[in-house]
Design a protein around this motif. Structure first.
Motif, PDB file in Angstrom:
ATOM      1  N   ASN A 125      36.727  58.084  18.739  1.00 15.81           N
ATOM      2  CA  ASN A 125      36.380  57.765  20.096  1.00 15.81           C
ATOM      3  C   ASN A 125      35.779  56.411  20.454  1.00 15.81           C
ATOM      4  OD1 ASN A 125      36.420  61.058  19.862  1.00 15.81           O
ATOM      5  ND2 ASN A 125      37.477  60.441  21.654  1.00 15.81           N
ATOM      6  N   VAL A 126      36.008  55.748  21.271  1.00 20.09           N
ATOM      7  CA  VAL A 126      35.361  54.516  21.721  1.00 20.09           C
ATOM      8  C   VAL A 126      34.160  54.730  22.049  1.00 20.09           C
ATOM      9  CG1 VAL A 126      37.536  53.422  22.251  1.00 20.09           C
ATOM     10  CG2 VAL A 126      36.107  54.442  24.245  1.00 20.09           C
ATOM     11  N   GLY A 127      33.259  53.683  22.198  1.00 16.69           N
ATOM     12  CA  GLY A 127      31.948  53.808  22.523  1.00 16.69           C
ATOM     13  C   GLY A 127      31.537  53.398  23.918  1.00 16.69           C
ATOM     14  N   TRP A 128      32.472  53.423  24.686  1.00 15.86           N
ATOM     15  CA  TRP A 128      32.092  53.137  26.237  1.00 15.86           C
ATOM     16  C   TRP A 128      33.131  53.742  27.097  1.00 15.86           C
ATOM     17  CZ3 TRP A 128      35.213  50.151  22.505  1.00 15.86           C
ATOM     18  CH2 TRP A 128      36.438  50.049  23.051  1.00 15.86           C
TER      19      TRP A 128
ATOM     20  N   ALA B 196      41.638  64.636  21.221  1.00 17.90           N
ATOM     21  CA  ALA B 196      42.668  64.554  21.079  1.00 17.90           C
ATOM     22  C   ALA B 196      43.159  62.986  20.915  1.00 17.90           C
ATOM     23  CB  ALA B 196      44.026  65.355  21.805  1.00 17.90           C
ATOM     24  N   CYS B 197      42.410  62.160  21.534  1.00 17.94           N
ATOM     25  CA  CYS B 197      42.526  60.649  21.600  1.00 17.94           C
ATOM     26  C   CYS B 197      41.179  59.853  21.838  1.00 17.94           C
ATOM     27  CB  CYS B 197      43.480  60.437  22.750  1.00 17.94           C
ATOM     28  SG  CYS B 197      42.716  60.541  24.385  1.00 17.94           S
ATOM     29  N   PRO B 198      41.163  58.613  21.533  1.00 26.56           N
ATOM     30  CA  PRO B 198      39.987  58.191  21.592  1.00 26.56           C
ATOM     31  C   PRO B 198      39.175  57.762  22.884  1.00 26.56           C
ATOM     32  CG  PRO B 198      41.704  56.668  20.434  1.00 26.56           C
ATOM     33  CD  PRO B 198      42.519  57.817  21.239  1.00 26.56           C
ATOM     34  N   ALA B 199      39.895  58.286  23.906  1.00 27.51           N
ATOM     35  CA  ALA B 199      39.118  58.450  25.314  1.00 27.51           C
ATOM     36  C   ALA B 199      37.624  58.929  25.278  1.00 27.51           C
ATOM     37  CB  ALA B 199      39.930  59.062  26.439  1.00 27.51           C
ATOM     38  N   SER B 200      36.789  58.051  26.055  1.00 26.27           N
ATOM     39  CA  SER B 200      35.511  58.658  26.382  1.00 26.27           C
ATOM     40  C   SER B 200      35.101  58.413  27.726  1.00 26.27           C
ATOM     41  CB  SER B 200      34.396  57.958  25.512  1.00 26.27           C
ATOM     42  OG  SER B 200      34.688  58.182  23.971  1.00 26.27           O
TER      43      SER B 200
ATOM     44  N   GLN C  54      47.906  59.708  16.988  1.00 31.21           N
ATOM     45  CA  GLN C  54      47.494  59.416  18.305  1.00 31.21           C
ATOM     46  C   GLN C  54      46.121  59.371  18.417  1.00 31.21           C
ATOM     47  OE1 GLN C  54      48.522  63.072  20.618  1.00 31.21           O
ATOM     48  NE2 GLN C  54      47.418  62.252  22.518  1.00 31.21           N
ATOM     49  N   GLY C  55      45.169  60.077  17.502  1.00 31.01           N
ATOM     50  CA  GLY C  55      43.803  59.964  17.754  1.00 31.01           C
ATOM     51  C   GLY C  55      43.307  58.682  17.310  1.00 31.01           C
ATOM     52  N   ARG C  56      44.135  57.537  17.138  1.00 34.71           N
ATOM     53  CA  ARG C  56      43.458  56.293  16.696  1.00 34.71           C
ATOM     54  C   ARG C  56      43.923  55.252  17.467  1.00 34.71           C
ATOM     55  NH1 ARG C  56      40.605  55.487  11.727  1.00 34.71           N
ATOM     56  NH2 ARG C  56      39.995  57.497  10.758  1.00 34.71           N
ATOM     57  N   VAL C  57      44.605  55.481  18.553  1.00 37.42           N
ATOM     58  CA  VAL C  57      45.160  54.631  19.365  1.00 37.42           C
ATOM     59  C   VAL C  57      44.938  55.051  20.988  1.00 37.42           C
ATOM     60  CG1 VAL C  57      47.003  53.814  17.886  1.00 37.42           C
ATOM     61  CG2 VAL C  57      47.488  55.686  19.469  1.00 37.42           C
TER      62      VAL C  57
END
Length: 599
Positions: free
Chosen positions: A53-56, A71-75, A156-159
Motif C-alpha cells: 500500500n502507498v503511504g499517501w 487487495a490493491c495498493p490503495a490507501s 494486482q497488489g503491486r500496481v
C-alpha cells in the motif's frame, strides 16, 4: 452487448474478448474459456497476499493515519471517505465492484525496494520468451518498465493506475535520475497514444450504433395491455362474399368482392374462394419487401425494395393495444423524460395502438403532407385493425410515408420536415391547399371526359337522376351511379368497374349490352335477352319496349309497370348517405324511391 465472451471455469466472471476487458493475470484455456485472476494460489483470507500500500491518501495525496485496501495498493483517510475506521478486512470501492487492471494499461508498479515506477501491463503472449518462462502464478502478469525497458512479473497488489496528471510528478523534485525522468516522459507519451486509440475506437462504436435503430421488440400482431380486449367474431357473423374459386384472382384488388369494397377481410372458412382468396392480407401478413434506412433529417425511415402498384397492401400497423387512460399516462411520462418520438395511432374511440415498445417495421414510416401511403381501418375476424395501403405507384428504393393527421397522438405541435410542396409546417395540421388541389383534379377529370365527347357524368346511368355519384374506373367508360342504385352503403375501395361490364345473370365479362340501362349479358346468357329498338336501332333489354324506349335510362331492377306508377309528393323520405371511408372522390347520396319511379 452482443460481443463474444470469455468465461471463467471456476466462478461466474466473464469478460469481452480482447485486451481491453480481460483482467490481467487470467489464464486463457481456450478462445472462450479462462481461469480469472481471482484464483491465485498465493492468497490470504480470500485475497491476494502481500499488497504494497502507498503511504499517501488517494483522495488528498497527504500522509497520516490511512485505511489500506487488502487487495490493491490503495490507501485513504477515513475522513476523506466520510467513514469511520472499520474493523477487520476492508476493500476499496474499486476492488468491491471487481475492477481489476487489464492489458495495455499504464500503471505504477512496485518491484522489491525500488520506488514506484511507471510501466505498461503486457499480454504474456507478446513478451520475450525468456520472460514468459519465468516462474509466476495465476493472477500474475508481466509489465514493461519505461525508461529501463525491463520486464517482470507482478500481481494486482503491486500496481495502481497511472492518471494523466501523473506526468507532472517530477516537477519541483530534486534527486530525480535521468532514467526515471525518461520513464515519466515515455509513460506520458504512451498514455496519450492509448487514450487516442481508445477514443477512436469509441467514436467508431458510437458511429456504428447510430447505424442501428433504437431497440424495440418485434411483434406480428397487436398485443392487448391491461383491460383492453381483442374482439373475435363468430363464424356466423363474418360476411360472405360471392366470389368463386374459378375467378381470376378471386377477392383480389381488381375483383368485385363485396367484402373488399366494404373493407372486410375474408375468413378462410367462410369465403367461397377458400385458399384461392386474395383478401386475407392481414391474416397471412402478405407484406412486400421493405427496408429500414437512415434519413438525412428525419431519423429512421422505411423504404420499398420493390415496385409497388397503387392500392397495394404494405403492412399492418401493430403494437400494444392500450386504453385512453394508459395512453395519457404514457404521454405524460414521455414528456417528463424529454421523449420526443411517439408511435401512437388511434384505433377506435377507446383503444390506441402504441408501437413504441413493441411493433413491426411500420413504426418507422415517417409523416408526409404529400404521402404515398394511407391508413385504412379494416375489420378482420370481427376486430378493427389498421393497414397501410399505397396511394400511387411507388418505384423501388422510395421512402414510404403516410399523413399522421390528428390520429397520431403525443406529438403535439411538432415541426414537420417532410419537404413536400404543400407542407403545413407541423405534424397533425392539414396540408396547405389540400381541398383546392383535390377539387381541381376532379374538375379537370370531368372536363377531360367532356372534351372527348363522352356521356355526361352528372346523372346516374341507372335512375337518370342527379346527385353524388360513383364513377366507373374502366378506361373510356363515363358511366356513374348512385350508391343506392348499386345496393351499396359506402363507396367501393380501389379500382371499381360498373355493373354494365358484367353479365347480369352470372357476373362474367359481358359481350352484349343494353343501350338504355346497366343490363348486360355474356355469350352464354345473351340469347333472347336483347332486341333492336325502333328509334335508333340500338339494342335494348326486356325491361324496355323496343317501340318506345325512354329517352333517359331506366332502372334495370324496375318493371315496366313500376315505371308507369304515379310519383309521390316530392320531399318525402329523402335521406343523405354518410361519406364512406374509401376514396374521397367517390361519394353517394340516396335518391328518393318516388323520383326513381317517376322516371
Amino acid at each position: 452487448c452482443v460481443c463474444r465472451l470469455m468465461r471463467c471455469v471456476r466462478c461466474p466472471v466473464a469478460y469481452h474478448v480482447g485486451d481491453g476487458c480481460v483482467a490481467a493475470g487470467s489464464v486463457i484455456l481456450t478462445p472462450h474459456v479462462i481461469i480469472c485472476s481471482s484464483h491465485s494460489s498465493t492468497r490470504r483470507n480470500g485475497h491476494l497476499s502481500s499488497p504494497v500500500n502507498v503511504g499517501w491518501c488517494f483522495v488528498c495525496s497527504r500522509g497520516g493515519r490511512l485505511l489500506c485496501c487488502e487487495a490493491c495498493p490503495a490507501s485513504f483517510h477515513p475522513s476523506c471517505l466520510s467513514m469511520e475506521m472499520p474493523d477487520g478486512v476492508w476493500l476499496c470501492p474499486d476492488c468491491r465492484v471487481g475492477k481489476k487492471p487489464h492489458y495495455k494499461q499504464i500503471v505504477w508498479a512496485k518491484l522489491g525496494n525500488y520506488r514506484w515506477w511507471p510501466a505498461e501491463i503486457c499480454n504474456p503472449r507478446l513478451v520475450p520468451s525468456n520472460i514468459q518462462s519465468l516462474k509466476h502464478d495465476i493472477g500474475d502478469f508481466p509489465v514493461f518498465f519505461f525508461g529501463s525497458h525491463d520486464y517482470y512479473w507482478v500481481q494486482q497488489g503491486r500496481v495502481f493506475p497511472y492518471v494523466e496528471s501523473d506526468r507532472n510528478f517530477a516537477e519541483g523534485q530534486v534527486g530525480i535520475n535521468k532514467t526515471f525522468k525518461k520513464a515519466l516522459e515515455e509513460a506520458a507519451r504512451r498514455f496519450q497514444e492509448l487514450k487516442a486509440q481508445r477514443e477512436t475506437k469509441e467514436a467508431l462504436e458510437q458511429e456504428r450504433s447510430t447505424r442501428r435503430p433504437p431497440p424495440y421488440k418485434l411483434i406480428k400482431v397487436n398485443k392487448p395491455v391491461g383491460k383492453v380486449q381483442v374482439h373475435v367474431a363468430d363464424l356466423s357473423e363474418i360476411p360472405r362474399c360471392i366470389c368463386r374459386p374459378t375467378d381470376e384472382r378471386p377477392c383480389g384488388q381488381d375483383s368485385q368482392c363485396l367484402n373488399r369494397m366494404l373493407q372486410y377481410e375474408c375468413h378462410p372458412q367462410v369465403c367461397p374462394a377458400g385458399e384461392h382468396c386474395h383478401n386475407q392480407n392481414f391474416s397471412r401478413r402478405c407484406y412486400p419487401d421493405t427496408q429500414i434506412f437512415k434519413t438525412p433529417s428525419r431519423g429512421w425511415g422505411l423504404k420499398a425494395k420493390q415496385d409497388l402498384k397503387k392500392g397495394v397492401f404494405v403492412m399492418e400497423y401493430v403494437g400494444e393495444l392500450i386504453d385512453s387512460e394508459e395512453c395519457r399516462q404514457r404521454i405524460s411520462h414521455a414528456h417528463k423524460n424529454n421523449v420526443t418520438n411517439f408511435y401512437m395511432l388511434t384505433l377506435t374511440k377507446d383503444r390506441v395502438i402504441d408501437a413504441g415498445p413493441k411493433g413491426n417495421l411500420s413504426r418507422f414510416m415517417n409523416h408526409s403532407c404529400d404521402p404515398n401511403c394511407e391508413t385504412q381501418k379494416w375489420t378482420v375476424n370481427g376486430d378493427i385493425r389498421i393497414g397501410l395501403f399505397t396511394l400511387c405507384d411507388i418505384p423501388a428504393d422510395t421512402e414510404l410515408t403516410f399523413n399522421y393527421n390528428l390520429d397520431c397522438l403525443g406529438n403535439g405541435k411538432t415541426s414537420c420536415h417532410c419537404g413536400a410542396d404543400n407542407c403545413s409546417g407541423f405534424l397533425g395540421v392539414r396540408p396547405k391547399k389540400e381541398e383546392k388541389v383535390k377539387n381541381s383534379k376532379l374538375k379537370a377529370k370531368k372536363r377531360r371526359l367532356r372534351s372527348e365527347g363522352k356521356q355526361t357524368l352528372e346523372s346516374c346511368y341507372s335512375c337518370g337522376q342527379d346527385g353524388e355519384l360513383v364513377l366507373c374506373d374502366r378506361k373510356d367508360c363515363p358511366k356513374a351511379y348512385h350508391l343506392l342504385c348499386l345496393n351499396l352503403t359506402k363507396p367501393p375501395h380501389g379500382r371499381w368497374e360498373c355493373p354494365w361490364h358484367q353479365c347480369s345473370v352470372c357476373q362474367c365479362p359481358a359481350s352484349s349490352f343494353c343501350h338504355f340501362c346497366p343490363a348486360s349479358f355474356c355469350p352464354e346468357h345473351e340469347s333472347g335477352q336483347l332486341a333492336l329498338s325502333a328509334q335508333d336501332s340500338q339494342p335494348c333489354c326486356t325491361n324496355h319496349d323496343p317501340e318506345r324506349v325512354p329517352r333517359l335510362p331506366g332502372p334495370a331492377h324496375l318493371s315496366q309497370s313500376a315505371v308507369k306508377e304515379e310519383p309521390s309528393e316530392p320531399g318525402e323520405d329523402e335521406e343523405e348517405m354518410d361519406e364512406g371511408d374509401g376514396d374521397g372522390e367517390r361519394k353517394g347520396t340516396r335518391g328518393k324511391e318516388e323520383r326513381v319511379a317517376e322516371v
